[in-house]
Enzyme design. Structure first.
Site, PDB file in Angstrom:
ATOM      1  N   ASP B   8       4.589  74.299 -56.296  1.00 53.32           N
ATOM      2  CA  ASP B   8       5.733  75.167 -56.019  1.00 53.32           C
ATOM      3  C   ASP B   8       6.879  74.217 -55.683  1.00 53.32           C
ATOM      4  O   ASP B   8       6.985  73.747 -54.548  1.00 53.32           O
ATOM      5  CB  ASP B   8       5.416  76.074 -54.827  1.00 53.32           C
ATOM      6  N   GLU B  69       5.841  76.187 -61.016  1.00 55.75           N
ATOM      7  CA  GLU B  69       6.671  77.387 -61.033  1.00 55.75           C
ATOM      8  C   GLU B  69       7.950  77.130 -61.817  1.00 55.75           C
ATOM      9  O   GLU B  69       8.606  76.097 -61.662  1.00 55.75           O
ATOM     10  CB  GLU B  69       7.024  77.828 -59.607  1.00 55.75           C
ATOM     11  N   ASP B 142       4.453  77.364 -47.389  1.00 55.89           N
ATOM     12  CA  ASP B 142       4.876  76.931 -48.730  1.00 55.89           C
ATOM     13  C   ASP B 142       3.678  76.606 -49.616  1.00 55.89           C
ATOM     14  O   ASP B 142       3.770  76.671 -50.836  1.00 55.89           O
ATOM     15  CB  ASP B 142       5.756  75.675 -48.649  1.00 55.89           C
TER      16      ASP B 142
END
Lengths: 172, 172
Positions: B8, B69, B142
């Site tokens: 991410d 992502e 996260d």
């Protein structure tokens, strides 16, 4: 004498220019090229091609410093992501080789080579051609911006690199 | 059994999650962490830290595939450039190691783990915790998104990787 690798980042066309010189005097052109990649190709392959080419250029031409154009989120939405990604690859290629990497805004580069931060592309190309005493404007034109970045760094950043190195040495 | 490294991307906080599994069955958590970097530090050093950490993680955990992502230019203007740059470093780290790299949109990831493309962060974290049978939600949070990405790829992309490999083999 400072040898600088300038990168005008782009995913489809990435301009690369290498010059050497000293502040305030005309620079010498060492090399320029545009690294192309096909928009239909996978992003990973496109970025990998750039990554490899930057590593090759650094090995082949042994620049002492890397200058990359700073990308802003406000730029063209259609290409800004690719530009940011290509720029990141250029920055890391320099950092991985242990070279100082400096970012310049387009207006800093334009001001350095033309005297005006709002100069157009044709004016930048004209000045790069003159300043490097080239017989003809660089082709493809994308390379002119990369050469301008490298000239800008020789003139503006060379001193900065030396100061940073001196500061680092003094801290040891 | 497919082992996937999910990323991410973020410049200040980059979530990394490694899971393994087969489509349609719960995955096993292998590792997760958040790679931090200081906003006051030079961009080149921040990107280099990410580059090195991704290379270490790939060597240490030997994932067969990388899922990152996808970042959109329409995202938060304040962080989108850093996110795009961190993403580029993750993509190239995978490609350099010869791994297939797949990009997923946030809604694809949310839909894969919660059944809804518009699920919120809390719901994603809850499902990741359940699906991986973790005793507590991943901390820092996260990392949950990175784990969700990796799960998404095991379930959706595993087949795709195999098809791509078969196609590549057939072409030879």
């Amino acid at each position: 004498m400072l040898r600088v690798l300038g990168v005008d980042p782009g995913l489809t066309r990435c301009g690369v220019g290498i010059v050497e010189g000293v502040p305030g005097r005309p620079c010498t052109m060492v090399h320029y090229e545009v690294v192309h990649s096909d928009p239909d190709e996978e992003l990973a392959h496109r970025l990998l091609r750039l990554d490899r080419r930057f590593a090759e250029l650094i090995t082949e031409f042994a620049p002492a410093s890397v200058a990359v154009e700073r990308v802003f989120a406000q730029n063209n939405v259609g290409t800004v992501m690719g530009t940011a990604q290509a720029g990141a690859i250029a920055i890391v290629a320099g950092a991985r080789a242990g070279l100082p990497v400096t970012l310049y805004t387009p207006s800093e580069v334009k001001a350095a080579v033309t005297g005006s931060g709002s100069a157009d592309k044709a004016q930048v190309t004209l000045m790069v051609t003159r300043l490097l005493k080239l017989a003809a404007p660089p082709r493809p034109a994308d390379a002119a911006d990369a050469l301008a970045l490298a000239i800008c760094h020789v003139w503006r950043g060379g001193t900065r690199d030396k100061l940073a190195a001196a500061l680092k040495a003094a801290r040891r």
